[in-house]
Design an enzyme around this catalytic site. Structure first.
Site, short mmCIF file in Angstrom:
data_model
loop_
_atom_site.label_atom_id
_atom_site.label_comp_id
_atom_site.label_asym_id
_atom_site.label_seq_id
_atom_site.Cartn_x
_atom_site.Cartn_y
_atom_site.Cartn_z
N ALA A 195 0.81 -1.23 0.00
CA ALA A 195 0.00 0.00 0.00
C ALA A 195 0.84 1.27 0.00
O ALA A 195 0.47 2.27 -0.62
CB ALA A 195 -0.92 0.00 1.22
N CYS A 317 21.61 0.23 3.07
CA CYS A 317 21.36 -0.76 4.12
C CYS A 317 20.89 -0.03 5.37
O CYS A 317 20.89 1.19 5.43
CB CYS A 317 22.57 -1.65 4.36
SG CYS A 317 24.11 -0.80 4.52
#
Ligand code: PLP
Length: 377
Positions: A195, A317
């Site tokens: 979403a 990361c």
């Protein structure tokens, strides 16, 4: 400080105003959708209404939709489910970490320089595997890549995979809303969506499964989602998801594409040496992946941040450090050039003025870092 300029829609998108309204209206619906009483039924009705909407938009049956916490979970659920069926996984080399990290022993499907999967190799790998065993095979290919925006030749891949009787999983987290597709149309066996990439809330997504495909639940507990995903459903998030999936197709994607193309052209006109990865392939309308030769992604990110412009290296990361992109590596780009690239992803709030500002800052950073003089147009 200048106003924030957000050009990182592929990381996440701002909530659409209609989503905020729909969710605000739902805050007081606190019933558990598994409860039999009126409040529970009220919550269930909201959830089933969204399931129907998604089924409608993606041309599938409501019963085939499993709500999850996002595309990461949907990808994990699909691949773990296939693994439990003793399937061998063939995965494109440019998949998202939620696919990549899930499977230790997978066969990597290479991509071409243009960022699209190598269809010849897919055929060869499948033929080779089939010549050795009859174990189930799964081919996992995303519809559009999150870094380059390159759209994959999925229909052809599905044709090849079906020829060898393989299942196909497709991560559509980035493609949803930006390009037309449906579950029926793609003819895949499982499909993941999220979403928050389409102006909905974070923490909700779905896995759509072929009606003949039964995959075990990744999360064990109650029998929610027809026993396919335990845990009380995130009603608030699901309502936001439902509104976002309606609204996303009304966003000005044609205009967004024009702005993206203008940005690329104007930068190239001034500095013809700059690489734009995947530019010659069909791409999402909002994405561009541009190298700034001689300037590291980290340096660029900091310089743009000082200007209050939010961009992305494409891969970061959790420590916030930039690591080399596996996508660019797979496309045959050397580490140095890969480490000089930023992804710019536009969205419905992006204006012509925003693009002018970005071009101005981009050129200023490039000149300052490398003493480059732009070509006279
Ligand atoms: N797949 C792709 C292609 C993505 O770009 C992302 C998000 O970055 C995900 C999966 C994960 O989605 P979520 O944040 O909903 O877990």
């Amino acid at each position: 400080m200048k106003e924030m300029l957000y050009l990182d829609y592929n990381a996440t998108a701002p909530l659409l105003p209609a989503v905020i309204n729909a969710m605000t209206d739902t805050f007081k619906v606190y019933g558990n959708p598994s409860s039999i009483h009126n409040l529970g039924r009220q919550a269930r009705a909201l959830m089933e209404c969204v399931r129907n909407k998604i089924a409608n938009v993606l041309e599938t049956e409501p019963a085939q939709i499993v709500f999850t916490s996002g595309a990461t979970e949907a990808n994990n659920m699909a691949l773990n489910g296939f693994l439990q069926k003793n399937a061998k996984i063939i995965m494109s080399a440019i998949e998202h970490e939620s696919m990549n990290q899930t499977i230790p022993n997978k066969i990597m499907l290479p991509v071409l320089k243009n960022g699209q999967i190598d269809l010849d190799q897919l055929g060869k790998i499948l033929a080779e595997e089939r010549s050795h065993h009859q174990a189930p095979l799964v081919v996992s290919i995303m519809l559009a890549n999150n870094e380059t925006g390159v759209i994959q030749p999925l229909k052809k891949a599905v044709e090849i995979a079906k020829h060898y009787n393989a299942w196909i999983h497709c991560d559509c987290a980035q493609a949803l809303g930006k390009i037309p597709f449906s579950f029926k149309d793609l003819e895949v066996d499982s499909l993941a969506i999220s979403a928050h990439k389409i102006g909905g809330p974070k923490g909700v997504g779905a896995l759509i499964l072929n009606e003949n495909l039964k995959l075990p639940s990744l999360i064990i507990g109650g029998g929610q989602e027809r026993g396919r995903r335990a845990g009380t459903e995130n009603i608030l998030g699901i309502v936001g998801f439902g509104t976002a999936i309606e609204e996303i197709f009304r966003q000005p994607w044609g205009q967004i594409r024009k702005l993206r193309d203008t940005l690329e052209k104007r930068l190239k006109d001034q500095f013809s040496e700059i690489p734009i990865y995947g530019q010659d392939s069909p791409r999402l309308p909002n994405t561009t992946y541009i190298g700034m030769p001689g300037v590291s992604s980290q340096t660029q990110l900091m310089a743009f941040d000082l200007e209050n412009i939010a961009l992305s290296s494409g891969t970061a990361c959790s420590s916030g450090k930039v690591k080399p992109s596996h996508v660019l590596k797979a496309m045959g780009i050397q580490d140095k050039a890969a480490g000089e690239t930023l992804r710019i992803s536009l969205g419905w709030t992006t204006t012509q003025q925003d693009i002018e500002r970005l071009i101005d800052v981009w050129c200023r950073i490039y000149r300052r870092q490398t003493n480059k003089i732009p070509h006279v147009a």
